[in-house]
Design a protein around this motif. Structure first.
Motif, PDB file in Angstrom:
ATOM      1  N   ALA A   1      58.501  48.539   3.143  1.00 51.41           N
ATOM      2  CA  ALA A   1      58.200  47.155   2.769  1.00 51.41           C
ATOM      3  C   ALA A   1      59.446  46.291   2.866  1.00 51.41           C
ATOM      4  CB  ALA A   1      57.621  47.119   1.357  1.00 51.41           C
ATOM      5  N   GLY A   2      60.376  46.688   3.724  1.00 49.08           N
ATOM      6  CA  GLY A   2      61.639  45.970   3.846  1.00 49.08           C
ATOM      7  C   GLY A   2      61.525  44.471   4.004  1.00 49.08           C
ATOM      8  N   PRO A   3      60.594  43.983   4.842  1.00 50.74           N
ATOM      9  CA  PRO A   3      60.485  42.526   5.015  1.00 50.74           C
ATOM     10  C   PRO A   3      59.915  41.797   3.805  1.00 50.74           C
ATOM     11  CG  PRO A   3      59.552  43.723   6.908  1.00 50.74           C
ATOM     12  CD  PRO A   3      59.750  44.712   5.808  1.00 50.74           C
ATOM     13  N   PHE A   4      59.310  42.543   2.851  1.00 50.41           N
ATOM     14  CA  PHE A   4      58.543  41.893   1.791  1.00 50.41           C
ATOM     15  C   PHE A   4      59.031  42.176   0.376  1.00 50.41           C
ATOM     16  CE2 PHE A   4      55.463  43.430   5.114  1.00 50.41           C
ATOM     17  CZ  PHE A   4      55.392  42.238   5.809  1.00 50.41           C
ATOM     18  N   ILE A   5      59.690  43.299   0.158  1.00 50.70           N
ATOM     19  CA  ILE A   5      59.933  43.753  -1.216  1.00 50.70           C
ATOM     20  C   ILE A   5      60.817  42.795  -2.004  1.00 50.70           C
ATOM     21  CG2 ILE A   5      61.908  45.245  -0.627  1.00 50.70           C
ATOM     22  CD1 ILE A   5      60.753  47.205  -2.784  1.00 50.70           C
ATOM     23  N   ALA A   6      61.735  42.092  -1.340  1.00 50.00           N
ATOM     24  CA  ALA A   6      62.582  41.139  -2.073  1.00 50.00           C
ATOM     25  C   ALA A   6      61.727  40.039  -2.696  1.00 50.00           C
ATOM     26  CB  ALA A   6      63.634  40.536  -1.143  1.00 50.00           C
ATOM     27  N   THR A   7      60.715  39.576  -1.964  1.00 48.41           N
ATOM     28  CA  THR A   7      59.811  38.545  -2.492  1.00 48.41           C
ATOM     29  C   THR A   7      59.085  39.054  -3.727  1.00 48.41           C
ATOM     30  OG1 THR A   7      59.488  37.562  -0.305  1.00 48.41           O
ATOM     31  CG2 THR A   7      57.808  37.100  -1.961  1.00 48.41           C
TER      32      THR A   7
END
Length: 347
Positions: free
Chosen positions: A24-30
Motif C-alpha cells: 500500500a506504498g502509494p496510499f498508506i501515508a494518507t
C-alpha cells in the motif's frame, strides 16, 4: 473523552485503529495521516504489514518513529489476504474499542469522535458507517446502495445478519467494535479457517453481528479506495473465494436459524447467485489446468448445496434449470441465458 496527557493516552487508549497493510506504498501515508488528524485523542494505531514488497513497511515505520501512538509489526510470512494481519493487529491492540481501517482507505477528521458518540448514545457493541468509493481526490460515491431506512436504527445483532445476506443492505466496513466482541468472534472462526482466506472477513462480520447485543449503521462516511489490484477486483482464482465463504455461511446460518426463517432463504439465494457468478468468472478468468480443475470442484461443491425446495419460486427458473445441467453443458448455455435475461456482468 479527550486526553491531553500523552503518557495517560498511551497507557489507556480508548480506541485502537487496526490497519492490515500489503503493498500500500502509494496510499498508506494518507491513511495514517487521516488517523493523526482525528479530532479526539485517546487512540492508537496498530499496523501489521503482510510482507509487502514495496515501501509500505518503511513508510509505516517512519511515522511510528515520530509518533508513539503508532505501533508497527511485520509478519514473517505472507498470509495472502487482509484477514490474518487484521486479526493479529487486534491481538496487539490495547484499546477497549477496535476501529478497522485498511491501509488504502481513509476517514474524515471527526470520524472517530462522531462514531464514538453514536456508539455511546445507542449503547451499541458495534456501530458501522456507510461505505463510499473514493479515488483519493474526487467526491466520494456510495459503494453500493444500502437500506437507508435502517440508518441510525439499533438492531439486535442476530437480527442484523439477514441484512448482510444476498446483498448488503447494511454496510459493515470500518466501524467501532468492542474488542471483547471482536476476540470472541475471531475465536469462533478458528475451526473453519484455512484454505483460501480471501473474503474471510465477510464471514467474520456475520459471526460478529450474531454475537453482538445491539448494532447500528449510522450516517457517517468510511472512504473505500477502489484498488484494481485488490482481490475483489483481481482476475485470478482468489475471486472464487466467495464460494468457500458461501459454504461457511450456509453452515453458520443453518446451525443457528430455524427452518423457514428469512435468514435460511437468503443464504441459499446468495449461494445460488454465487454459483452463477462463479461460472461467469470461470469463463473470463485466465486459469491454468490445475486452477481450472479446482474452480470446477468448488463450483460443484456449491451446486450440491443448492436447496431447490426453499428456492422454488424465489430465483430465476431459467438459471435454476441451467444449474441442473452438467457444468460442461451449462457453461456455454450461461452466456445465452444472460443475453435472454438482459444480464450485464463485468469481469
Amino acid at each position: 473523552t479527550r486526553f491531553s496527557n500523552p503518557s495517560i493516552m498511551q497507557s489507556r487508549p480508548i480506541i485502537s485503529v487496526v490497519m492490515p497493510a500489503y503493498n500500500a506504498g502509494p496510499f498508506i501515508a494518507t491513511a495514517i495521516e487521516a488517523v493523526q488528524a482525528q479530532t479526539i485523542d485517546g487512540w492508537e494505531l496498530v499496523i501489521v504489514d503482510d510482507c509487502s514488497t514495496d515501501s509500505t513497511l518503511a513508510i509505516a515505520r517512519s511515522y511510528a518513529a515520530s509518533d508513539t501512538r503508532i505501533r508497527v509489526f511485520g509478519r514473517t510470512a505472507p498470509s495472502g489476504g487482509a484477514y490474518v494481519p487484521r486479526t493479529e493487529a487486534i491481538g496487539y491492540a490495547r484499546g477497549e474499542i477496535i476501529a478497522p481501517l485498511d491501509a488504502d482507505d481513509s476517514i474524515g477528521p471527526d470520524y472517530l469522535e462522531r462514531m464514538l458518540g453514536h456508539k455511546r448514545r445507542g449503547d451499541l457493541q458495534a456501530v458501522y458507517p456507510i461505505c463510499y468509493d473514493w479515488d483519493g481526490a474526487g467526491e466520494p460515491v456510495l459503494h453500493h446502495l444500502p437500506d437507508f431506512a435502517l440508518t441510525g436504527r439499533a438492531l439486535r445483532g442476530r437480527d442484523a445478519v439477514k441484512y448482510t445476506l444476498d446483498g448488503w443492505r447494511i454496510h459493515c466496513a470500518g466501524g467501532l467494535i468492542d474488542k471483547d466482541l471482536m476476540l470472541r468472534s475471531i475465536a469462533m472462526t478458528d475451526e473453519v479457517a484455512g484454505g483460501i482466506m480471501s473474503f474471510f472477513d465477510e464471514y467474520l462480520t456475520r459471526i460478529l453481528l450474531y454475537n453482538a447485543g445491539r448494532v447500528a449503521m449510522v450516517d457517517e462516511r468510511y472512504l473505500y479506495r477502489v484498488n484494481t489490484g485488490s482481490v475483489t477486483h483481481s482476475r485470478d482464482i482468489r475471486r472464487l473465494g466467495t464460494l468457500g465463504n458461501n459454504r461457511r455461511l450456509i453452515d453458520f446460518v443453518e446451525s443457528r436459524y430455524p427452518t423457514g426463517s428469512e435468514e435460511r432463504l437468503l443464504v441459499h439465494r446468495q449461494n445460488f447467485h454465487g454459483v452463477v457468478d462463479a461460472m461467469r468468472m470461470l469463463r473470463r478468468l485466465e486459469l491454468d489446468r490445475n486452477e481450472s480443475a479446482d474452480a470446477r470442484r468448488q463450483i460443484a461443491a456449491n451446486r450440491a448445496l443448492i436447496d431447490r425446495k426453499i428456492l422454488k419460486g424465489r430465483v430465476s427458473p431459467r438459471y435454476s434449470l441451467l444449474l441442473r445441467m452438467p457444468l460442461i453443458l451449462s457453461m456455454p448455455l450461461l452466456r445465452i441465458a444472460d443475453v435472454i435475461m438482459g444480464c450485464r456482468q463485468a469481469a
